[in-house]
Scaffold this motif. Structure first.
Motif, PDB file in Angstrom:
ATOM      1  N   VAL A 166      47.123  45.160  94.371  1.00 58.05           N
ATOM      2  CA  VAL A 166      48.421  44.567  94.657  1.00 58.05           C
ATOM      3  C   VAL A 166      48.701  44.793  96.137  1.00 58.05           C
ATOM      4  N   SER A 190      51.041  44.037  99.601  1.00 57.63           N
ATOM      5  CA  SER A 190      52.290  43.593 100.199  1.00 57.63           C
ATOM      6  C   SER A 190      52.210  44.002 101.667  1.00 57.63           C
ATOM      7  N   VAL A 215      53.126  38.685 103.277  1.00 47.36           N
ATOM      8  CA  VAL A 215      52.276  38.227 102.177  1.00 47.36           C
ATOM      9  C   VAL A 215      52.380  39.209 101.024  1.00 47.36           C
ATOM     10  N   ASP A 216      52.580  38.650  99.844  1.00 49.18           N
ATOM     11  CA  ASP A 216      52.559  39.434  98.610  1.00 49.18           C
ATOM     12  C   ASP A 216      51.503  38.800  97.726  1.00 49.18           C
ATOM     13  N   ALA A 217      50.552  39.586  97.277  1.00 49.52           N
ATOM     14  CA  ALA A 217      49.463  39.004  96.508  1.00 49.52           C
ATOM     15  C   ALA A 217      48.896  39.997  95.509  1.00 49.52           C
ATOM     16  N   VAL A 218      48.245  39.443  94.508  1.00 48.35           N
ATOM     17  CA  VAL A 218      47.515  40.241  93.533  1.00 48.35           C
ATOM     18  C   VAL A 218      46.092  39.703  93.498  1.00 48.35           C
ATOM     19  N   ARG A 263      46.146  35.527  94.023  1.00 48.73           N
ATOM     20  CA  ARG A 263      47.313  34.643  93.990  1.00 48.73           C
ATOM     21  C   ARG A 263      48.495  35.372  94.590  1.00 48.73           C
ATOM     22  N   GLY A 264      49.394  34.606  95.142  1.00 48.01           N
ATOM     23  CA  GLY A 264      50.550  35.226  95.764  1.00 48.01           C
ATOM     24  C   GLY A 264      51.324  34.231  96.596  1.00 48.01           C
ATOM     25  N   ARG A 265      51.976  34.762  97.634  1.00 50.77           N
ATOM     26  CA  ARG A 265      52.863  33.922  98.424  1.00 50.77           C
ATOM     27  C   ARG A 265      52.854  34.389  99.871  1.00 50.77           C
ATOM     28  N   ASP A 275      53.054  29.200  97.976  1.00 51.76           N
ATOM     29  CA  ASP A 275      52.376  29.935  96.903  1.00 51.76           C
ATOM     30  C   ASP A 275      50.911  29.551  96.907  1.00 51.76           C
ATOM     31  N   ASP A 294      46.960  30.227  94.786  1.00 54.16           N
ATOM     32  CA  ASP A 294      46.265  30.695  93.599  1.00 54.16           C
ATOM     33  C   ASP A 294      44.818  30.258  93.784  1.00 54.16           C
TER      34      ASP A 294
END
Ligand code: ZN
Ligand code: ZN
Length: 169
Positions: free
Chosen positions: A14, A16, A39-42, A53-55, A78, A80
């Motif tokens: 995860v 951030s 950026v926030d992503a997993v 995926r994230g934003r 977003d 993915d």
């Protein structure tokens, strides 16, 4: 930061992160990052592929295509994405990718650079045409006056009309 298969084998990642303006390389793109990029992503493994995926969110600044004033372009996108190990290409090179897999990317080595993923998303988020407003009048082709701000006394002539190419030949 690098997202590696080794680490994803242990657990999903995860992320951030914030990239301040000037720290990402947009490969000479005609805009500049005007605000921190968040950026926030997993990321996790999907078989041998890396699924992320994230934003991403930031604000860009580019020149109006018509009058060259600076235009702020907010970005919120977003994503993915799947990245397949490059080593699998050799084996599947004669197999055509099914249509729904065309946006699968590839990675070499042990993983992907988050900054590469992020810069690609920002470049994709840029509009094809940048205009300060839809009715921007642009610059006078003769004297360079910004016609949104003032009028000039130049008369359009066949040489500088934007349609002059239609008359050639
Ligand atoms: Zn303009
Ligand atoms: Zn003029």
């Amino acid at each position: 930061m690098r997202i590696t298969v080794e680490e994803l084998e242990l657990h999903p990642m995860v992320v951030s992160l914030t990239y301040t303006a000037g720290t990402l390389d947009y490969h000479g793109a005609a805009f500049r990052q005007a605000a921190p990029l968040k950026v926030d992503a997993v990321a996790e493994l999907a078989g041998s592929e890396i699924h992320i995926r994230g934003r991403v969110g930031t604000s860009l600044e580019a020149c109006c295509d018509r009058c060259l004033v600076s235009v702020a372009i907010p970005v919120g996108r977003d994503f993915d994405l799947f990245y397949r190990p490059l080593s699998t290409i050799a084996r599947t090179e004669e197999v055509e990718l099914p249509e729904d897999e065309l946006d699968v990317g590839f990675f070499s080595g042990n993983g992907i650079e988050l900054s590469d993923v992020v810069t690609e998303q920002v470049i994709l988020a840029m509009p094809m045409k940048v205009v300060c407003r839809t009715d921007c009048r642009g610059l006078c082709p003769v004297c360079g006056t910004n016609l949104n701000l003032e009028k000039c006394s130049c008369l359009p002539t066949p040489e500088n009309s934007p349609f002059s190419f239609l008359k050639k030949g």
